[in-house]
Scaffold this active site. Structure first.
Site, PDB file in Angstrom:
ATOM      1  N   ASP A 173       0.816  -1.211   0.000  1.00  0.00           N
ATOM      2  CA  ASP A 173       0.000   0.000   0.000  1.00  0.00           C
ATOM      3  C   ASP A 173       0.856   1.270   0.000  1.00  0.00           C
ATOM      4  OD1 ASP A 173      -2.536   1.595   0.588  1.00  0.00           O
ATOM      5  OD2 ASP A 173      -1.386   2.014   2.399  1.00  0.00           O
TER       6      ASP A 173
ATOM      7  N   LEU B 135      -6.198   7.307   3.281  1.00  0.00           N
ATOM      8  CA  LEU B 135      -6.371   8.334   2.244  1.00  0.00           C
ATOM      9  C   LEU B 135      -5.225   8.351   1.231  1.00  0.00           C
ATOM     10  CD1 LEU B 135      -7.627  11.283   4.481  1.00  0.00           C
ATOM     11  CD2 LEU B 135      -8.982   9.898   2.932  1.00  0.00           C
ATOM     12  N   ARG B 136      -4.309   7.400   1.363  1.00  0.00           N
ATOM     13  CA  ARG B 136      -3.155   7.389   0.450  1.00  0.00           C
ATOM     14  C   ARG B 136      -3.596   7.221  -1.009  1.00  0.00           C
ATOM     15  NH1 ARG B 136       0.224   3.978   3.160  1.00  0.00           N
ATOM     16  NH2 ARG B 136       1.353   5.628   4.201  1.00  0.00           N
ATOM     17  N   GLY B 137      -4.617   6.402  -1.232  1.00  0.00           N
ATOM     18  CA  GLY B 137      -5.118   6.186  -2.592  1.00  0.00           C
ATOM     19  C   GLY B 137      -5.649   7.465  -3.216  1.00  0.00           C
TER      20      GLY B 137
END
Length: 357
Positions: free
Chosen positions: A209, A290-292
């Protein structure tokens, strides 16, 4: 990674031209976008053996123009940008010292599979520090890779702790080494590229991720294309300089395009409605954190800058969203990574498109 003005490419040793590479569009796009905006967070390339992964990455590093560095600094500090300077260089500038400046080719640093943490991060000579009162630091691979590309082949076979260290440095832009109460840090801003073969195992979802993008590469199936690739490689091996000269114009044009995109990146906007849709896609796909959302926004802006646009539209988002989200859907380490169908399906629904092509 900040680069200087584009200039004609000079060859120190023959490197296969990036613009001559046929196919593997996902990998090439992901690499270019990470060079334009290293804050995307690197790229994980998974696929079959013998598909030109290391050739492509080395070709990209060779394509980029030289960078300005402080000549006597072991970390390739930028003479102007404070964010890309070591603490020592900042101190010397504050004292009004005139720093020697040199130009250097962007490096691609290979991280060997058996590398130790000391080899990667660097070591502190404790004895010298205690007896002479100086911070004796031996830089590691992270120092060498600063402002360049760090490539790890078979990253899925690397120790998880070492992967964690690399990802931390890539995310923060700094490497900190602490031994016996002595602490030294230096800038470590690089494009992190990992590659591997899924047959040999996947990275844990928690580590996967943290890579900004995930590109899939497959062995080319079309006979005509396979023949073309073989012919190109044969021609390059036989007369490398002639082959390189043949692609010189395309190389310089692509180099200029990347430099212009880097310069214009901060001026590219993305409408609120599109940002809302990106977050809606992430929510519907049940992407953790919230990385995506952040990476998709960054990648779309980098692609718009690369295409010479001042604002992101749906087309840029469509081209990058699978690369940014497919590896964030796994909840179980035993699941396989989505090829992109699920991401494109939800994207089409949220953005009101008839179907994902």
């Amino acid at each position: 990674m900040t680069v200087t003005q584009a200039k004609p490419l000079t060859q120190k040793r023959p490197v296969f031209p990036f613009s001559a590479i046929v196919g593997q569009e996902e990998m090439k796009l992901a690499l270019i976008l990470n060079v334009i905006d290293p804050k995307i967070g690197g790229v994980m390339i998974m696929g079959d053996r013998g598909t030109g992964k290391s050739t492509t990455i080395r070709a990209l590093a060779n394509l980029l123009p030289e960078i300005q560095i402080v000549a006597d600094d072991p970390f390739s500090s930028d003479p102007v940008d404070a964010d890309l300077q070591s603490d020592e260089v900042r101190q010397r500038l504050a004292q009004g010292e005139q720093l020697p400046i040199a130009a250097k080719q962007v490096l691609m640093v290979d991280l060997p599979l058996g590398a130790t943490e000391d080899r990667v991060c660097g070591t502190i000579d404790i004895e010298k520090a205690l007896t002479e009162g100086v911070k004796a630091f031996e830089p590691g691979l992270l120092a060498k890779a600063n402002r360049g590309i760090l490539y790890i082949d078979e990253v899925n076979l690397l120790d998880d702790h070492l992967v964690d260290v690399l990802l931390d440095s890539a995310a923060s832009g700094w490497n900190t080494v602490e031994r016996e109460g002595i602490s030294i840090r230096h800038p470590a801003r690089f494009v992190l590229v990992g590659s591997g073969n899924p047959e040999e195992g996947e990275l844990r979802p928690q580590l996967l991720d943290r890579f900004g993008m995930h590109a899939e590469i497959r062995t080319v199936k079309e006979p005509e294309l396979r023949v073309k690739i073989v012919e190109q490689r044969t021609e390059f091996d036989r007369e490398p300089h002639e082959f390189i000269d043949h692609y010189q114009t395309e190389q310089v044009d692509l180099q200029k395009k990347i430099v212009t995109a880097q310069e214009n990146l901060n001026a590219v906007g993305i409408p609120h409605e599109l940002r809302l849709h990106i977050s809606q896609v992430c929510a519907q796909l049940d992407v953790d954190g919230l990385r995506g959302d952040i990476v998709t926004n960054r990648a779309a802006k980098a692609l718009a800058a690369f295409e010479g646009k001042s604002e992101v539209d749906v087309d840029e988002i469509k081209r990058v969203i699978t690369l940014c989200l497919r590896h964030r859907l796994r909840k179980d380490p035993l699941e396989s990574i989505d090829s992109g169908y699920k991401v494109q399906k939800v994207f089409a629904e949220v953005f009101g498109l008839a179907e994902a092509e």
